[in-house]
Scaffold this motif. Sequence first.
Motif, mmCIF file in Angstrom:
data_model
loop_
_atom_site.group_PDB
_atom_site.id
_atom_site.type_symbol
_atom_site.label_atom_id
_atom_site.label_comp_id
_atom_site.label_asym_id
_atom_site.label_seq_id
_atom_site.Cartn_x
_atom_site.Cartn_y
_atom_site.Cartn_z
ATOM 1 N N PHE A 128 9.476 16.264 -2.341
ATOM 2 C CA PHE A 128 9.048 15.168 -1.382
ATOM 3 C C PHE A 128 10.321 14.147 -1.245
ATOM 4 C CE2 PHE A 128 7.204 11.018 -0.135
ATOM 5 C CZ PHE A 128 6.596 11.506 1.014
ATOM 6 N N ILE A 129 11.049 13.998 -2.464
ATOM 7 C CA ILE A 129 12.309 13.038 -2.387
ATOM 8 C C ILE A 129 13.139 13.846 -1.174
ATOM 9 C CG2 ILE A 129 14.264 12.170 -3.583
ATOM 10 C CD1 ILE A 129 12.309 11.990 -5.862
ATOM 11 N N HIS A 130 13.337 14.970 -1.459
ATOM 12 C CA HIS A 130 14.355 15.671 -0.518
ATOM 13 C C HIS A 130 13.885 16.177 0.924
ATOM 14 C CE1 HIS A 130 15.737 16.326 -4.650
ATOM 15 N NE2 HIS A 130 16.949 16.290 -4.133
ATOM 16 N N GLY A 131 12.633 15.694 1.386
ATOM 17 C CA GLY A 131 12.291 15.800 2.488
ATOM 18 C C GLY A 131 11.220 17.000 2.832
ATOM 19 N N GLU A 132 10.750 17.576 1.733
ATOM 20 C CA GLU A 132 10.107 18.879 1.955
ATOM 21 C C GLU A 132 8.570 18.307 1.959
ATOM 22 O OE1 GLU A 132 10.413 22.280 -0.740
ATOM 23 O OE2 GLU A 132 12.659 22.071 -0.430
ATOM 24 N N LYS A 133 7.548 19.005 2.203
ATOM 25 C CA LYS A 133 6.280 18.450 2.339
ATOM 26 C C LYS A 133 5.240 19.416 1.738
ATOM 27 C CE LYS A 133 2.866 15.884 4.040
ATOM 28 N NZ LYS A 133 2.745 14.485 3.412
ATOM 29 N N HIS A 134 4.447 19.315 1.065
ATOM 30 C CA HIS A 134 3.683 20.245 0.240
ATOM 31 C C HIS A 134 2.375 19.638 0.595
ATOM 32 C CE1 HIS A 134 6.429 21.506 -3.275
ATOM 33 N NE2 HIS A 134 6.749 21.807 -2.085
ATOM 34 N N GLY A 135 1.406 20.688 0.329
ATOM 35 C CA GLY A 135 0.059 20.481 0.729
ATOM 36 C C GLY A 135 -0.869 21.236 -0.098
ATOM 37 N N VAL A 136 -2.127 20.701 -0.098
ATOM 38 C CA VAL A 136 -3.084 21.285 -1.311
ATOM 39 C C VAL A 136 -4.499 21.631 -0.450
ATOM 40 C CG1 VAL A 136 -4.501 21.235 -3.290
ATOM 41 C CG2 VAL A 136 -2.349 20.001 -3.082
ATOM 42 N N LEU A 137 -5.078 23.010 -0.348
ATOM 43 C CA LEU A 137 -6.187 23.029 0.199
ATOM 44 C C LEU A 137 -7.521 23.048 -0.659
ATOM 45 C CD1 LEU A 137 -5.143 26.441 2.021
ATOM 46 C CD2 LEU A 137 -5.009 24.330 3.001
ATOM 47 N N ASN B 208 0.876 -1.326 0.081
ATOM 48 C CA ASN B 208 0.044 -0.155 0.120
ATOM 49 C C ASN B 208 0.747 1.450 0.069
ATOM 50 O OD1 ASN B 208 -2.165 1.535 0.172
ATOM 51 N ND2 ASN B 208 -2.409 1.445 2.478
ATOM 52 N N LEU B 209 0.942 1.969 -1.042
ATOM 53 C CA LEU B 209 1.619 3.118 -1.167
ATOM 54 C C LEU B 209 1.207 4.259 -0.399
ATOM 55 C CD1 LEU B 209 2.177 3.225 -5.134
ATOM 56 C CD2 LEU B 209 3.813 2.278 -3.347
ATOM 57 N N SER B 210 2.504 5.282 0.140
ATOM 58 C CA SER B 210 1.763 6.102 0.817
ATOM 59 C C SER B 210 2.789 7.611 0.623
ATOM 60 C CB SER B 210 1.730 5.705 2.588
ATOM 61 O OG SER B 210 3.283 5.598 3.038
ATOM 62 N N GLY B 211 2.371 8.479 1.419
ATOM 63 C CA GLY B 211 3.088 9.756 1.266
ATOM 64 C C GLY B 211 2.505 10.893 0.367
ATOM 65 N N GLY B 212 2.848 11.602 -0.179
ATOM 66 C CA GLY B 212 2.289 12.554 -1.097
ATOM 67 C C GLY B 212 2.091 13.761 -0.332
ATOM 68 N N ARG C 2 1.188 9.810 -11.060
ATOM 69 C CA ARG C 2 2.041 9.980 -12.189
ATOM 70 C C ARG C 2 3.351 10.521 -12.123
ATOM 71 N NH1 ARG C 2 -0.227 12.825 -17.075
ATOM 72 N NH2 ARG C 2 1.321 11.782 -18.068
ATOM 73 N N ALA C 3 3.641 11.637 -11.224
ATOM 74 C CA ALA C 3 4.944 11.973 -11.079
ATOM 75 C C ALA C 3 5.762 11.289 -10.169
ATOM 76 C CB ALA C 3 4.512 13.545 -10.620
ATOM 77 N N ALA C 4 5.097 10.644 -9.222
ATOM 78 C CA ALA C 4 5.978 9.998 -7.968
ATOM 79 C C ALA C 4 6.112 8.563 -8.463
ATOM 80 C CB ALA C 4 5.091 10.083 -6.926
ATOM 81 N N ALA D 99 -10.402 8.670 -3.083
ATOM 82 C CA ALA D 99 -9.572 9.264 -4.214
ATOM 83 C C ALA D 99 -8.091 9.172 -3.495
ATOM 84 C CB ALA D 99 -10.196 10.417 -4.399
ATOM 85 N N MET D 100 -7.927 9.306 -2.226
ATOM 86 C CA MET D 100 -6.596 9.551 -2.025
ATOM 87 C C MET D 100 -5.864 8.121 -2.167
ATOM 88 S SD MET D 100 -7.051 12.066 1.283
ATOM 89 C CE MET D 100 -5.174 11.985 1.828
ATOM 90 N N ALA D 101 -6.777 7.283 -1.439
ATOM 91 C CA ALA D 101 -6.087 5.733 -1.634
ATOM 92 C C ALA D 101 -5.798 5.308 -2.881
ATOM 93 C CB ALA D 101 -7.219 4.745 -0.741
ATOM 94 N N ASN D 102 -6.627 5.525 -3.819
ATOM 95 C CA ASN D 102 -6.475 5.159 -5.043
ATOM 96 C C ASN D 102 -5.223 5.661 -5.804
ATOM 97 O OD1 ASN D 102 -9.791 5.707 -6.193
ATOM 98 N ND2 ASN D 102 -8.886 3.888 -5.701
ATOM 99 N N PHE D 103 -4.518 6.524 -5.223
ATOM 100 C CA PHE D 103 -3.298 7.272 -5.759
ATOM 101 C C PHE D 103 -2.175 7.485 -4.708
ATOM 102 C CE2 PHE D 103 -6.681 8.797 -8.689
ATOM 103 C CZ PHE D 103 -6.106 7.950 -9.934
ATOM 104 N N GLY D 104 -2.198 6.649 -3.700
ATOM 105 C CA GLY D 104 -1.218 6.507 -2.697
ATOM 106 C C GLY D 104 -0.844 7.687 -1.860
#
Length: 232
Positions: free
Chosen positions: A122-131, A12-16, A177-179, A36-41
């Motif tokens: 995300f690979i470099h440890g930064e964390k983004h978010g979407v409102l 089960n993929l996680s992160g993002g 797709r990106a990750a 929808a979140m679970a569909n794309f990890g």
Amino acid sequence: MVGAGTDKSKKNLSGGPAIVLVRPQLAVNIGMCARAMANFGLSDLRLVAPKEGWPRTGAYRKGAYAAAAGATYLLEQAKVYESTRAAIEDLTFVYAATARGRGQMKPVVLPAHAMPETAQRFIHGEKHGVLFGPERTGLDNDDVALADAILTFPVNPAYASLNLAQAVLLTGYEWFRAAHGDTPPFDVETRSPPATREMTLAFFDFLEKELDQRGFFRPLTKKPVMARNLDR
């Protein structure tokens, strides 16, 4: 209810990016966003002042969990905040999803452009978010002011309003797709190699022989009804 595509034997993929639902109004929509979140990890669900509180109880809880269709672990792990500001304090970059121009002089990007950058960070440890704003009104200007950029979708300009879960789904799709790439999740099994011309012609020779032995090519012994009428 768990969907037919669910396979708990696989990783089960996680992160993002964090998915931040600001003042969501309907329990069922929160559940559909989790699906929808679970569909794309995606695994970081944050709720800002959800209507009637959270976690939900009774019929509200039942509706949310049913809509999640197996992604209930995201509902159980969801973090709840009193304000948008509190929900994004640990994030390094924030997008505000909206279908309207806000006149705030912020960069406007599509998920297809924003999510590759998010994946790289995300690979470099930064964390983004979407409102994502309330279902009826969307984000207010004060919420948008807290974001670094506006995230919007290429849609019909005459009908640009997306369902909350649809907006999360489109964002999650571009993140995945990106990750993780966009190759099919499974290969089509090749049951046999392509036939040579010799094999194909031999098959038709065999088929014609069998049909001939069973009288398939024999002429009719009786005239059709219309033909007999015309002979009179």
